[in-house]
Each structure stands twice: as structure tokens, then as C-alpha cells.
Design a protein around this motif. Structure first.
Motif, PDB file in Angstrom:
ATOM      1  N   ALA A  13       2.852 -17.683  27.012  1.00 17.05           N
ATOM      2  CA  ALA A  13       3.318 -16.442  26.461  1.00 17.05           C
ATOM      3  C   ALA A  13       2.723 -16.031  25.032  1.00 17.05           C
ATOM      4  CB  ALA A  13       4.842 -16.581  26.308  1.00 17.05           C
ATOM      5  N   SER A  14       1.907 -17.054  24.414  1.00 16.87           N
ATOM      6  CA  SER A  14       1.310 -16.852  23.098  1.00 16.87           C
ATOM      7  C   SER A  14       1.024 -15.812  22.369  1.00 16.87           C
ATOM      8  CB  SER A  14       0.706 -18.001  22.525  1.00 16.87           C
ATOM      9  OG  SER A  14       1.174 -19.541  22.692  1.00 16.87           O
ATOM     10  N   ALA A  15       0.254 -15.231  23.368  1.00 14.48           N
ATOM     11  CA  ALA A  15      -0.326 -13.843  22.864  1.00 14.48           C
ATOM     12  C   ALA A  15       0.288 -12.612  23.468  1.00 14.48           C
ATOM     13  CB  ALA A  15      -1.665 -13.765  23.489  1.00 14.48           C
ATOM     14  N   THR A  16       1.802 -12.755  23.554  1.00 14.25           N
ATOM     15  CA  THR A  16       2.391 -11.603  24.082  1.00 14.25           C
ATOM     16  C   THR A  16       3.841 -11.368  23.086  1.00 14.25           C
ATOM     17  OG1 THR A  16       4.227 -12.866  25.339  1.00 14.25           O
ATOM     18  CG2 THR A  16       1.875 -12.475  26.396  1.00 14.25           C
ATOM     19  N   LEU A  17       4.461 -10.240  23.445  1.00 11.42           N
ATOM     20  CA  LEU A  17       5.493 -10.078  22.332  1.00 11.42           C
ATOM     21  C   LEU A  17       6.552 -10.910  22.494  1.00 11.42           C
ATOM     22  CD1 LEU A  17       6.054  -5.997  23.238  1.00 11.42           C
ATOM     23  CD2 LEU A  17       6.238  -7.071  20.935  1.00 11.42           C
ATOM     24  N   ARG A  18       6.835 -11.689  23.740  1.00 11.29           N
ATOM     25  CA  ARG A  18       7.918 -12.726  23.793  1.00 11.29           C
ATOM     26  C   ARG A  18       7.472 -13.810  23.468  1.00 11.29           C
ATOM     27  NH1 ARG A  18       7.953 -16.119  28.140  1.00 11.29           N
ATOM     28  NH2 ARG A  18       6.351 -16.431  29.639  1.00 11.29           N
ATOM     29  N   GLY A  19       6.128 -14.138  23.010  1.00 14.08           N
ATOM     30  CA  GLY A  19       5.946 -15.606  22.585  1.00 14.08           C
ATOM     31  C   GLY A  19       5.661 -15.730  21.193  1.00 14.08           C
ATOM     32  N   VAL A  20       5.255 -14.411  20.481  1.00 13.51           N
ATOM     33  CA  VAL A  20       4.888 -14.864  19.089  1.00 13.51           C
ATOM     34  C   VAL A  20       6.085 -15.437  18.085  1.00 13.51           C
ATOM     35  CG1 VAL A  20       3.184 -13.182  19.079  1.00 13.51           C
ATOM     36  CG2 VAL A  20       5.109 -12.360  18.676  1.00 13.51           C
ATOM     37  N   ALA A  21       7.345 -15.147  18.384  1.00 13.36           N
ATOM     38  CA  ALA A  21       8.058 -15.544  17.363  1.00 13.36           C
ATOM     39  C   ALA A  21       8.392 -16.824  17.535  1.00 13.36           C
ATOM     40  CB  ALA A  21       9.590 -15.028  17.702  1.00 13.36           C
ATOM     41  N   ALA A  22       8.219 -17.724  18.544  1.00 15.49           N
ATOM     42  CA  ALA A  22       8.473 -18.971  18.798  1.00 15.49           C
ATOM     43  C   ALA A  22       7.270 -19.830  18.107  1.00 15.49           C
ATOM     44  CB  ALA A  22       8.584 -19.467  20.307  1.00 15.49           C
ATOM     45  N   ASP A  23       6.066 -19.092  18.536  1.00 18.06           N
ATOM     46  CA  ASP A  23       5.017 -19.846  17.762  1.00 18.06           C
ATOM     47  C   ASP A  23       4.959 -19.635  16.215  1.00 18.06           C
ATOM     48  OD1 ASP A  23       4.062 -20.447  20.524  1.00 18.06           O
ATOM     49  OD2 ASP A  23       2.161 -19.071  20.216  1.00 18.06           O
TER      50      ASP A  23
END
Length: 379
Positions: free
Chosen positions: A343-353
Motif C-alpha cells: 500500500a506504500s503508494a496509496t492513500l492508505r499506506g503513506v501515513a504509516a510509511d
């Protein structure tokens, strides 16, 4: 509240310092700005080239919908409005990002395209815009993501093709293609979504090197993104071959896409051998006149402003480990495909990264110090 300013600096203008400069004001940059403040790292400066902080979203095709539900697509601190189990459309995402930016206590500078980032003698960085404004910082986050530089592959005969060639980044709506013969190169989520949309107006073929791979959008009544998160498959490095099969990202499907393609419009065929004039030569050597070749062939990271820093590999891809530069202390990335997870490049993944990267950067030594280059994980 955020501060949005348009470019008005003169060449060589120094605008002072910030604890963190974030290059890019889309979903990755906004999530990073929120995280900077949540971690008590001060008020960041966000430099966005466009006239609004929405990243690439305003430029996507009109019919685009998210591949994850609203409840899984929110940035930290702001639930996505509407049906939590619905799949938001492009314009809903643009509006959400604009509202999110307005609520951030960050210095967001729109109309500020970064030309280069350089290391300073004092151990920090300077980000210089095309208009000559200079922003100094101890930490720099490259958050221009993985969707700002369309990738055009080298296909036999493509440069001499006499029909229309466009990338999916240039596609907006199906009506202009009515009655035309269209071949779409690519078999990912966007390729399939565009193909099915176009097929109501044109005769469409998906040309792919491998058969299409579908992943059920919902499992046991819940969206697959929930299960990926709960099982840890999102961030498990060993799971990447499982999720991609080494043959591209699977297409999220409720069953509609698979059934529609099985009916033959759009149809899927093995990748063509070459293009010849206005014809496509298929793998069985049959020829067919084609009006349009649409390249749904993805993107490359838009981080050319780091060229002179020595932070990129020979192909222009960031050298990093989970989003932390392997060449420079104090330099990080957010929003790259498979940076840390599915999910790194998605809305759901950017915050955790963003949280992962910023926490690691805080633990590093002197910012800006050049590290010996090593084989980091490219984007």
C-alpha cells in the motif's frame, strides 16, 4: 491552519530555515506534514509545484475510483467522508486532500517547483525552486511519489506508429474514442478500469505479456485491504512475490471486471510483436489496423531534483531502505511504490510509511552527511 502561497520570489532569494522540507504536496506530502507535527518535529515547509495541494489526483481520468474503501483510505486525523465502505471517485479525493491541507498547521507553498536539492557544508540541505527561492532544512522528505513521471516503454515500431499514442496519464474520458479501434498496453488496475470504460464506446483490446491476474476485492464480506493489513501481508517482504506473482500488480475485482472481459469487449490478447505503420502485428503474425495505442504502463518516481545530490541510481531511482536514503543522512522518501508495503503508494499506506521514515531519520546522526553508496532497495 496551513499557509498556501504562490511563487513570488526572485532568483537567489533565501527564505530561511525549517526543521523539515517536504517536496510534494499530494497525499504523501500531506501525510508527512501531519506526522512531522505529531512527532513534535516542528512546523514543516511543503513545496508543491501545482496550484493546489492535491498531487497527481486532479490529472487522473474522470472515471477513476479508488481501489480501497473510504474507511481504509483516510489520512491521519481526518476520516474520509461519505459511505465508509464505498470507493471514492477522483473528484472526491481531490476535495478531501484540499480540505485536509487547509486544516494542517504547515507552511504549504503552492506554485513552488523544486529544481534541485543539495547538501550544505553545515550538514543540512537546501531545496532550490525554479524561481531561485532557497529553503534550508535539517531533513528533506521527497514526497513527489511514484505517479508524476509517466513511463513510456520501448516497443517495436511505437515511435513510427502512424495512429495516436497516449499514456494513461493523458486519458480523461471515453467519448472522444467512440467508434475507434484501441489497444491498451498493460494489465493493472487502471488498464482494466480504462478498458472497460472505453469498451462502451470503442472496440478495445488489452495487450499484456502475462494473463490478467484478479484478486477478490472482498473476502468473507470484508475488503481485501483489511485482511492484508491485519495479516501483516502488507509489509511482509516475503509476501511481495505472493501478491504480484512476479508478473505485475493484481487487479482488484468484485467479479465484474473478470466477467466483462470474458465476454470479449474488451478482450485480452498476448502482447503484440510490433507496430507497423497503422497496424499492430499480433503474436500469431496476423495484422490489424489500429487507431489508438494507449500505454497503461505505469510511472517512475519524479525525483529528478535529486540528480545532482548523488542519491539516485543510474536509472534515476532512489537508493533507499524502506524510504530512508542509503546515501545521505537526513534524506527520506514517502509515496514510492512498494517502498515498504503493498500500500506504500496509496492513500492508505503513506501515513504509516511517513511515521516509519521520520522515526528512523530522527535516530540518525548528523543530517546531510554523505554515506558511502551501497546497494539500497530502489523504488
Amino acid at each position: 491552519m496551513s499557509t498556501n502561497r504562490s511563487t513570488n520570489g526572485s532568483a537567489g532569494t533565501s527564505t530561511g530555515t525549517a526543521p523539515v522540507v517536504i517536496v510534494g504536496g499530494g497525499q504523501a506530502g500531506l501525510a508527512t506534514a501531519h506526522t512531522v507535527q505529531a512527532l513534535g518535529m516542528g512546523r514543516p515547509v511543503v513545496l508543491e509545484a501545482a496550484d493546489r495541494p492535491a498531487g497527481s489526483w486532479p490529472r487522473y481520468y474522470d472515471g477513476l475510483t479508488l481501489f480501497s474503501p473510504a474507511r481504509r483510505s483516510a489520512l491521519p486525523g481526518a476520516p474520509f467522508p461519505g459511505d465508509p465502505d464505498g470507493y471514492p471517485a477522483r473528484d472526491e479525493v481531490v476535495a478531501y486532500l484540499a480540505d485536509y491541507a487547509s486544516r494542517l498547521d504547515a507552511d504549504i507553498r503552492t506554485g513552488h517547483r523544486v529544481e534541485r536539492v543539495s547538501a550544505t557544508g553545515s550538514g543540512g540541505f537546501e531545496a532550490v525552486t525554479v524561481d531561485g527561492e532557497v529553503f534550508a532544512a535539517s531533513l528533506v522528505i521527497a514526497a513527489t511519489g511514484g505517479f508524476s513521471r509517466p513511463h513510456r516503454p520501448e516497443l517495436p515500431g511505437l515511435d513510427a506508429f502512424s495512429g495516436t499514442v497516449l499514456h494513461s496519464a493523458e486519458y480523461r474520458r471515453p467519448e472522444p474514442f467512440a467508434g475507434r479501434r484501441v489497444v491498451i498496453v498493460g494489465g493493472g488496475n487502471s488498464a482494466v478500469q480504462i478498458a472497460i470504460e472505453l469498451a462502451a464506446h470503442a472496440r478495445v483490446t488489452l495487450a499484456t505479456r502475462h494473463p490478467l491476474r484478479f484478486m477478490a476485492q472482498r473476502v468473507l464480506g470484508r475488503d481485501i485491504h483489511l485482511w492484508l493489513h491485519r495479516t501483516g501481508l502488507d509489509t511482509a517482504g516475503w509476501a511481495r512475490p505472493l501478491l504480484t506473482g512476479g508478473k505485475g500488480t493484481p487487479v482488484m475485482d468484485t467479479g465484474t471486471y473478470r466477467d466483462t472481459i470474458a465476454k470479449g469487449n474488451p478482450d485480452r490478447r498476448p502482447m503484440f510483436t510490433r507496430l507497423d505503420g497503422d497496424q499492430v502485428v499480433w503474436s500469431d503474425q496476423t495484422r490489424e489496423r489500429v487507431d489508438v495505442v494507449l500505454l497503461a504502463t505505469g510511472y517512475r518516481p519524479g525525483v529528478e531534483y535529486l540528480d545532482g545530490l548523488g542519491a539516485l541510481d543510474a536509472g534515476g531511482r532512489p537508493r533507499h531502505d524502506g524510504g530512508v536514503s542509503t546515501t545521505h543522512s537526513g534524506l527520506g522518501y514517502v509515496g514510492l511504490e512498494w517502498q515498504r508495503s503493498f500500500a506504500s503508494a496509496t492513500l492508505r499506506g503513506v501515513a504509516a510509511d511517513a511515521r516509519h521514515v521520520l522515526n528512523r531519520l530522527r535516530r540518525q546522526g548528523r543530517p546531510g552527511a554523505r554515506r558511502p553508496a551501497r546497494a539500497g532497495r530502489p523504488a
